[in-house]
Design an enzyme around this catalytic site. Structure first.
Site, mmCIF file in Angstrom:
data_model
loop_
_atom_site.group_PDB
_atom_site.id
_atom_site.type_symbol
_atom_site.label_atom_id
_atom_site.label_comp_id
_atom_site.label_asym_id
_atom_site.label_seq_id
_atom_site.Cartn_x
_atom_site.Cartn_y
_atom_site.Cartn_z
ATOM 1 N N ASP A 161 0.944 -1.236 0.050
ATOM 2 C CA ASP A 161 -0.212 -0.098 -0.428
ATOM 3 C C ASP A 161 1.051 1.231 0.047
ATOM 4 O O ASP A 161 1.056 2.075 1.130
ATOM 5 C CB ASP A 161 -0.523 -0.253 0.843
ATOM 6 C CG ASP A 161 -2.422 1.216 0.895
ATOM 7 O OD1 ASP A 161 -2.260 2.247 0.052
ATOM 8 O OD2 ASP A 161 -3.811 1.072 2.556
ATOM 9 N N ALA A 163 1.012 4.137 -1.549
ATOM 10 C CA ALA A 163 -0.017 5.774 -1.011
ATOM 11 C C ALA A 163 -0.160 5.428 0.419
ATOM 12 O O ALA A 163 0.372 7.175 1.139
ATOM 13 C CB ALA A 163 -1.586 5.961 -1.537
ATOM 14 N N TYR A 164 -0.623 4.819 1.191
ATOM 15 C CA TYR A 164 -0.449 5.249 2.468
ATOM 16 C C TYR A 164 1.075 4.780 3.766
ATOM 17 O O TYR A 164 0.867 5.150 4.374
ATOM 18 C CB TYR A 164 -1.508 3.615 2.773
ATOM 19 C CG TYR A 164 -0.976 3.763 4.634
ATOM 20 C CD1 TYR A 164 -2.389 4.118 5.291
ATOM 21 C CD2 TYR A 164 -0.925 3.338 5.879
ATOM 22 C CE1 TYR A 164 -3.256 4.047 5.807
ATOM 23 C CE2 TYR A 164 -1.403 3.192 7.057
ATOM 24 C CZ TYR A 164 -2.417 3.224 7.249
ATOM 25 O OH TYR A 164 -2.609 3.646 8.863
ATOM 26 N N ASN A 165 2.130 4.432 3.127
ATOM 27 C CA ASN A 165 3.226 4.527 3.406
ATOM 28 C C ASN A 165 3.771 5.950 3.508
ATOM 29 O O ASN A 165 4.969 6.614 4.600
ATOM 30 C CB ASN A 165 4.061 2.693 3.143
ATOM 31 C CG ASN A 165 3.300 1.651 3.293
ATOM 32 O OD1 ASN A 165 2.830 1.653 4.044
ATOM 33 N ND2 ASN A 165 4.844 1.099 2.436
ATOM 34 N N LYS A 168 1.915 8.308 5.909
ATOM 35 C CA LYS A 168 2.318 7.662 7.197
ATOM 36 C C LYS A 168 4.300 8.582 7.513
ATOM 37 O O LYS A 168 4.444 8.376 8.725
ATOM 38 C CB LYS A 168 2.036 6.320 7.124
ATOM 39 C CG LYS A 168 0.643 6.179 7.669
ATOM 40 C CD LYS A 168 -0.294 7.358 8.845
ATOM 41 C CE LYS A 168 -1.566 7.329 8.604
ATOM 42 N NZ LYS A 168 -2.046 8.148 9.487
#
Length: 284
Positions: A161, A163-165, A168
């Site tokens: 994932d 984009a999430y990484n 964050k």
């Protein structure tokens, strides 16, 4: 650094984004139970209405102390309007918890809309909240805290994932810069903290499951751990869960940093040539 007792209590004001469910709702409940005025912020009107009722039930004076304001944290204008509404009602903020997050899933060359949404909410939402509310929190001169919700995925960046990484990882870097800025500002009574949850059973992480997996913590357990960490003045609030203890987290984080230091391939933990070496490292 302000202590938790000076920030939380009667007549103190908390603003919590992503407060309609999960960690945000659990935090809003905890703050209300401590006597704080609480502003619940979310873009899901129906869930926000129900959350407001739940938090109000914990307040001694819900009519004056608890309010819900529908807001899209990815929209700077919306966040600025939120800040004006909070100032008009309460005059100042003592605790800002930038917690709103989404996880629609992403792939490196997948739909642009997923990247835009994740970066808009999970990263820009935290930047917007901090930059809009932070200056006023510094100026009012009373002890205050800014808590940003990050993720272990922003530190070890596992595949699956991106984009999430990326979002964050940006939250971690932004929060570290914020902590430095605040401690370098003369007479500043505001501290910064990075919440790094473990596996938590929330609507964000449920993925179709209707019962909490044994390995997961509840949102309430995570907030209890956060409160204990704030008592100690921790910046990095690295949460375990029922499956992964702190020692394992520390080794995973150290291995990720070792990719750079030892010039291994990126994400070597998942590289076939290093899989056994990583397993041996965990056993050390």
């Amino acid at each position: 650094m302000p202590d938790i007792q000076s920030v939380m209590g009667k007549d103190k004001v908390a603003v919590v984004t992503g407060a309609a469910s999960g960690i945000g709702l659990a935090a809003a409940c905890a703050f209300a139970a401590r006597g704080m005025c609480v502003v619940l912020v979310d873009n899901d009107r129906d869930r926000l209405t129900q959350a407001e009722k739940q938090v109000a039930a914990l307040s001694a004076d819900p009519a004056s102390d608890i309010v819900a304001i529908e807001t899209d944290v990815s929209d700077l204008g919306d966040v600025e309007a939120l800040e004006r509404a909070v100032m008009e009602r309460f005059g100042r903020v003592h605790l800002l918890m930038n917690n709103a997050g989404i996880q629609p899933g992403s792939s490196l060359f997948g739909p642009q809309v997923n990247w835009d949404r994740v970066l808009g909410v999970n990263l820009n939402g935290i930047i917007n909240g901090t930059r809009v509310f932070g200056p006023g929190m510094i100026v009012h001169g009373e002890p205050a805290m800014i808590i940003n919700t990050g993720s272990k995925q922003g530190i070890t960046t596992p595949p699956g994932d991106p984009a999430y990484n990326v979002a964050k990882a940006g939250v971690k870097a932004f929060s570290e810069a914020l902590a430095h800025e605040l401690r370098s500002t003369a007479d500043c009574q505001v501290s910064a903290h990075l919440l790094i949850p473990g596996f938590v059973y929330t609507p964000l992480a449920a993925r179709g499951r209707t019962e909490k997996p044994e390995a997961a913590w509840t949102a309430e357990q995570t907030v209890d751990f956060m409160m204990d960490s704030l008592e100690k003045g921790d910046f990095y609030i690295l949460c375990p869960d029922n499956d992964v203890d702190r020692a394992t987290d520390e080794k995973r984080i150290a291995w990720a940093a070792g990719d750079i230091i030892e010039n291994r391939p990126p994400l070597s933990r998942w590289h076939p040539d290093y899989a056994e070496k990583f397993k041996d490292f965990l056993k050390q």
